[in-house]
Enzyme design. Structure first.
Site, PDB file in Angstrom:
ATOM      1  N   ASP A   1       0.857  -1.182   0.000  1.00 48.95           N
ATOM      2  CA  ASP A   1       0.000   0.000   0.000  1.00 48.95           C
ATOM      3  C   ASP A   1       0.895   1.235   0.000  1.00 48.95           C
ATOM      4  O   ASP A   1       1.574   1.527   0.987  1.00 48.95           O
ATOM      5  CB  ASP A   1      -0.890  -0.032   1.246  1.00 48.95           C
ATOM      6  CG  ASP A   1      -1.950   1.060   1.263  1.00 48.95           C
ATOM      7  OD1 ASP A   1      -1.743   2.096   0.600  1.00 48.95           O
ATOM      8  OD2 ASP A   1      -2.970   0.886   1.956  1.00 48.95           O
ATOM      9  N   HIS A   2       0.881   1.970  -1.103  1.00 46.63           N
ATOM     10  CA  HIS A   2       1.806   3.094  -1.260  1.00 46.63           C
ATOM     11  C   HIS A   2       1.453   4.266  -0.340  1.00 46.63           C
ATOM     12  O   HIS A   2       2.252   5.202  -0.188  1.00 46.63           O
ATOM     13  CB  HIS A   2       1.808   3.558  -2.713  1.00 46.63           C
ATOM     14  CG  HIS A   2       3.099   4.169  -3.141  1.00 46.63           C
ATOM     15  ND1 HIS A   2       4.216   4.238  -2.341  1.00 46.63           N
ATOM     16  CD2 HIS A   2       3.471   4.761  -4.317  1.00 46.63           C
ATOM     17  CE1 HIS A   2       5.205   4.824  -2.973  1.00 46.63           C
ATOM     18  NE2 HIS A   2       4.782   5.160  -4.186  1.00 46.63           N
ATOM     19  N   ARG A   3       0.282   4.242   0.275  1.00 49.36           N
ATOM     20  CA  ARG A   3      -0.055   5.286   1.243  1.00 49.36           C
ATOM     21  C   ARG A   3       0.772   5.122   2.519  1.00 49.36           C
ATOM     22  O   ARG A   3       0.985   6.092   3.258  1.00 49.36           O
ATOM     23  CB  ARG A   3      -1.546   5.220   1.598  1.00 49.36           C
ATOM     24  CG  ARG A   3      -2.482   5.510   0.444  1.00 49.36           C
ATOM     25  CD  ARG A   3      -3.926   5.263   0.849  1.00 49.36           C
ATOM     26  NE  ARG A   3      -4.147   3.851   1.208  1.00 49.36           N
ATOM     27  CZ  ARG A   3      -5.307   3.373   1.656  1.00 49.36           C
ATOM     28  NH1 ARG A   3      -6.338   4.193   1.816  1.00 49.36           N
ATOM     29  NH2 ARG A   3      -5.438   2.097   1.955  1.00 49.36           N
TER      30      ARG A   3
ATOM     31  N   ILE B   1       3.721   2.715   2.648  1.00 53.58           N
ATOM     32  CA  ILE B   1       5.078   2.273   2.358  1.00 53.58           C
ATOM     33  C   ILE B   1       5.555   2.923   1.072  1.00 53.58           C
ATOM     34  O   ILE B   1       4.858   2.899   0.048  1.00 53.58           O
ATOM     35  CB  ILE B   1       5.120   0.738   2.216  1.00 53.58           C
ATOM     36  CG1 ILE B   1       4.651   0.077   3.530  1.00 53.58           C
ATOM     37  CG2 ILE B   1       6.506   0.254   1.846  1.00 53.58           C
ATOM     38  CD1 ILE B   1       4.314  -1.386   3.383  1.00 53.58           C
TER      39      ILE B   1
END
Length: 470
Positions: A442-444, A446
């Site tokens: 999850d780019h939010r 990591i």
């Protein structure tokens, strides 16, 4: 007169303390064999308990909200051949259908006692509520009040949607407002399938056009093009095959996760030449020694143990976003899920406290959980509480793929089939067994640099498991 007999809950697949969400019969009601008495709903399925024989219900032992397990008493039923000789209880007589008003005049037929009933004037109101105006009888006269059709939205503007607790939890997980969902079950009750269908409509643009009730970080529904409607039979022979229940449930979850989580996938390779040799040797020793017949060590067990060290070193991977998306919850425990392929679809059992278990114990538990998954016997506790998931396709094939993050987790590791490859050691190429790793995150939560460090460290652990002791 013989005593009524007990109607009990049959085998319901090992579930315990399942909530009663509907009572479908009442005292004095005649029931046929296999007619549904109550409805139970667990986190995984809705089950109706049938009458074991025909007869008359003499006592209902449960109410909505109670919980039952296999063998629990639902009702007392007097068998049909005995009930036939008994008079109909007053309660049943009261429930006999009454004569309806004449559609043209609004007049109600007089009761058999001869009591005079005045005509009923019905005035339609803009909100479609039919409200009856009745001419009162003189004092002492007896008159049955005519039925009124009430709009639940009018009398209960803040009413709670008609759905079980399990369906409410499921809807919250998907971000669905149940007030926007139309129930298709008995009495307008909202089922899990109704929620899934609503999500599918939202993803196809249907819910967005109607106001959108799928949460997505402060917006409405997904404004997508409608799903194409095609008559495939025009092009050749077709066959319809309904999705399994697991596929329907997981499909809605996967669609939600893919649409709402900004996925990025980091790929890396791990040299598992030494680890594979160790695994084979340990299995041989077990076969020769006192542990002959014990569960065999699998590469998955080593991967899960390596995941423990990686999650402890990089705790942001062992975390979840809260419902608001503004707070990161770091977990002090390590429960790891693994994808299990079953005839009915993909499920993710969870091995708890992997940080407190050795590789052999993890291998035993994954084997037992996989067996339960294939037999369809996994309970809700077997699939909840996961911190991090592993999806291994190593036994099938492929070189890489993009696994979908299993919300509310923030990362998932995909493992493909290992292969012998020539690896340069600084002097020459040597054949090494290489395992492809695919980490979706999850780019939010990591960023790319953290993901690259995580996968690099993971590959180092699999290359030399002694690092896990550091």
């Amino acid at each position: 007169m013989a005593s009524p007999q007990e109607a009990r809950v049959p085998d319901i697949g090992g579930f315990d303390d399942v909530p009663v969400i509907e009572v479908l019969v009442s005292v004095g009601e005649s029931v046929a064999k296999d007619q549904s008495l109550i409805t139970l709903e667990s986190d995984k399925a809705t089950m109706e308990v049938p009458a074991p024989f025909a007869g008359v219900v003499r006592e209902v032992k449960v109410k909505v909200g109670d919980t039952l397990s296999e063998g629990g008493v639902v009702a007392l039923i007097e068998p049909a051949e005995e009930a036939a000789a008994q008079p109909t209880p007053p309660a049943a007589a009261e429930e006999a259908p009454r004569a309806q008003p004449d559609a043209g005049t609004g007049e109600r037929p007089a009761a058999e006692t001869g009591t005079r009933v005045e005509p009923v004037a019905v005035a339609a109101k803009p909100d479609n509520i039919a409200q009856a105006s009745i001419d009162r009888e003189p004092a002492g006269a007896t008159q049955a009040a005519p039925p009124r059709v009430l709009d639940a939205d009018a009398v209960m503007p803040d009413k709670v949607p008609y759905a079980s607790p399990a369906v409410r939890v499921f809807a919250r997980e998907l971000g669905v407002d149940l007030l926007q969902v139309t129930g298709s079950a008995r009495g307008g009750r909202i089922s899990r399938e109704d929620v899934q269908q609503f999500v599918k409509s939202a993803l196809a643009g249907g819910a967005a056009a109607g106001g959108g009730a799928v949460a997505g970080g402060g917006g409405g529904g997904l404004n997508l093009l409608p799903w194409p409607k095609v008559d495939f039979s025009k092009f050749g022979e077709v066959e319809e095959q309904p999705l399994t229940r697991i596929q329907k449930i997981s499909g809605a979850n996967l669609a939600r996760n893919w649409a709402m989580i900004p996925h990025v996938t980091q790929h890396d390779d791990a040299d598992i030449t030494g680890l594979e040799a160790l695994r084979v040797e340990l299995n041989r020793e077990n076969e020769r020694g006192a542990d002959k017949g014990a569960v065999k060590l699998t590469m998955l067990a080593f991967i899960m143990k390596a995941a423990v060290s990686a999650l402890q070193k990089y705790p942001q991977f062992n975390a979840s976003l809260d419902a608001s998306g503004e707070t990161l919850i770091l977990k002090k425990y390590v429960h790891i899920g693994f994808a299990a392929d079953t005839p009915n679809g993909l499920v993710v059992p969870v091995v708890r406290d992997c940080d407190r278990k050795g590789v052999m114990q993890i291998a035993q538990e994954t084997s037992a959980l996989a067996k339960k998954a294939r037999e369809g016997k996994l309970g809700p506790a077997d699939m909840s509480g996961g911190c991090f998931s592993i999806s291994s396709l190593g036994g099938i094939g492929g070189t890489s793929f993009t696994p979908i993050v299993n919300a509310p987790e923030v990362a998932i590791l995909g493992v493909s089939k290992s292969a012998m490859k020539p690896v340069w050691n600084g002097e020459k190429f040597k054949p090494r067994l290489v395992l492809p790793l695919s980490l979706s995150y999850d780019h939010r939560v990591i960023d790319g640099a953290a993901a690259a460090r995580f996968t690099a460290y993971f590959a180092q652990l699999l290359g030399d498991m002694r690092r896990a002791m550091l």
